[in-house]
Design a protein around this motif. Structure first.
Motif, PDB file in Angstrom:
ATOM      1  N   THR A 137      -1.679  -1.322  -4.872  1.00  0.00           N
ATOM      2  CA  THR A 137      -2.969  -2.018  -4.727  1.00  0.00           C
ATOM      3  C   THR A 137      -3.571  -2.362  -6.097  1.00  0.00           C
ATOM      4  OG1 THR A 137      -3.370  -0.940  -2.615  1.00  0.00           O
ATOM      5  CG2 THR A 137      -5.302  -1.825  -3.747  1.00  0.00           C
ATOM      6  N   GLN A 151      -9.309  -8.459   1.480  1.00  0.00           N
ATOM      7  CA  GLN A 151     -10.249  -8.732   0.394  1.00  0.00           C
ATOM      8  C   GLN A 151     -10.676 -10.192   0.409  1.00  0.00           C
ATOM      9  OE1 GLN A 151      -9.284  -5.740  -3.058  1.00  0.00           O
ATOM     10  NE2 GLN A 151      -7.616  -7.220  -2.967  1.00  0.00           N
ATOM     11  N   THR A 203     -14.008  -5.946  -0.218  1.00  0.00           N
ATOM     12  CA  THR A 203     -12.737  -5.245  -0.055  1.00  0.00           C
ATOM     13  C   THR A 203     -12.856  -4.196   1.049  1.00  0.00           C
ATOM     14  OG1 THR A 203     -10.967  -4.067  -1.239  1.00  0.00           O
ATOM     15  CG2 THR A 203     -13.212  -3.504  -1.846  1.00  0.00           C
ATOM     16  N   ARG A 204     -11.761  -4.011   1.767  1.00  0.00           N
ATOM     17  CA  ARG A 204     -11.786  -3.134   2.931  1.00  0.00           C
ATOM     18  C   ARG A 204     -10.358  -2.677   3.241  1.00  0.00           C
ATOM     19  NH1 ARG A 204     -13.446  -5.220   8.948  1.00  0.00           N
ATOM     20  NH2 ARG A 204     -13.356  -3.174   9.879  1.00  0.00           N
ATOM     21  N   ARG A 205     -10.142  -1.369   3.225  1.00  0.00           N
ATOM     22  CA  ARG A 205      -8.823  -0.833   3.580  1.00  0.00           C
ATOM     23  C   ARG A 205      -8.869  -0.437   5.046  1.00  0.00           C
ATOM     24  NH1 ARG A 205      -4.425   2.132   0.862  1.00  0.00           N
ATOM     25  NH2 ARG A 205      -3.809   3.916   2.126  1.00  0.00           N
ATOM     26  N   HIS A 254      -6.281   0.139   8.912  1.00  0.00           N
ATOM     27  CA  HIS A 254      -4.985   0.182   9.580  1.00  0.00           C
ATOM     28  C   HIS A 254      -5.131  -0.655  10.856  1.00  0.00           C
ATOM     29  CE1 HIS A 254      -1.137   2.721  10.166  1.00  0.00           C
ATOM     30  NE2 HIS A 254      -1.059   1.607  10.853  1.00  0.00           N
ATOM     31  N   THR A 287       0.852  -1.207   0.000  1.00  0.00           N
ATOM     32  CA  THR A 287       0.000   0.000   0.000  1.00  0.00           C
ATOM     33  C   THR A 287       0.882   1.250   0.000  1.00  0.00           C
ATOM     34  OG1 THR A 287      -0.233  -0.009   2.423  1.00  0.00           O
ATOM     35  CG2 THR A 287      -1.949  -1.134   1.150  1.00  0.00           C
ATOM     36  N   PRO A 301      -1.381   1.068   6.274  1.00  0.00           N
ATOM     37  CA  PRO A 301      -2.671   0.476   5.901  1.00  0.00           C
ATOM     38  C   PRO A 301      -2.509  -0.868   5.192  1.00  0.00           C
ATOM     39  CG  PRO A 301      -2.429   2.705   5.016  1.00  0.00           C
ATOM     40  CD  PRO A 301      -1.110   2.327   5.570  1.00  0.00           C
ATOM     41  N   VAL A 302      -3.532  -1.681   5.316  1.00  0.00           N
ATOM     42  CA  VAL A 302      -3.626  -2.936   4.556  1.00  0.00           C
ATOM     43  C   VAL A 302      -4.957  -2.918   3.806  1.00  0.00           C
ATOM     44  CG1 VAL A 302      -2.232  -4.230   6.228  1.00  0.00           C
ATOM     45  CG2 VAL A 302      -4.739  -4.249   6.423  1.00  0.00           C
ATOM     46  N   VAL A 303      -5.074  -3.796   2.807  1.00  0.00           N
ATOM     47  CA  VAL A 303      -6.352  -3.967   2.111  1.00  0.00           C
ATOM     48  C   VAL A 303      -6.735  -5.437   2.233  1.00  0.00           C
ATOM     49  CG1 VAL A 303      -7.631  -3.713  -0.046  1.00  0.00           C
ATOM     50  CG2 VAL A 303      -5.805  -2.089   0.512  1.00  0.00           C
TER      51      VAL A 303
END
Ligand code: CMP
Length: 140
Positions: A20, A75, A37-39, A41, A15, A71-73
């Protein structure tokens, strides 16, 4: 083959480098669909709980520190044989051992900063998906 769901996490090293979209292109190009999907921290407690299976490993503390460094995503990926297919697309945990064309070969910085996580079994996928998503978040 049956349609499976698997949990993917795009990690902080990716990220941070704006990867991404490039990583999602790999998933979609290989026939996997992003159905949630969801971003976010992660907090330290959230990262520790997610990786609880590794709590006794020598790298656990560093892994948690890394996973909360940005941050991470998270999914849910869906497709035929999605769990194994995602692992093929990701490549080996250590990018030094990853096949050409895989996400980790192209993008990972190290075994720790390896750009993506993917569930390794149907049991892990079910548990990991439910860690991040409610049923109502998953849109097939
Ligand atoms: P992941 O698939 O997210 O699952 C656990 C993570 O621990 C793994 O990817 C790696 O990024 C990280 N890790 C760090 N050091 C090691 C190691 N020596 N062996 C395996 N995994 C490691």
């Amino acid at each position: 083959m049956t349609i499976e769901h698997t949990l993917s996490i795009i990690k902080p090293d990716a990220t941070r480098r704006n990867l991404t979209g490039a990583i999602n292109a790999k998933f979609e190009g290989a026939g996997l669909s992003i159905i949630a999907t969801r971003r976010l921290h992660l907090t330290q407690a959230q990262a520790e709980a997610f990786y609880a299976v590794h709590a006794h490993r020598p790298f656990f503390k560093d892994l948690v520190s890394f996973m909360i460094s940005g941050p991470v995503v998270a999914q849910v990926l869906a497709g035929e044989g999605a769990i194994l297919k995602n692992r093929d697309i990701m490549g080996a945990t250590n990018p030094a051992n990853a096949e050409p064309g895989t996400i980790r070969k192209e993008f990972a910085e190290s075994i720790e900063a390896n750009s993506v996580h993917g569930s390794d079994s149907p049991e892990a996928a079910a548990q990991e998906i439910s860690y991040f998503f409610a049923g109502i978040d998953i849109v097939k």
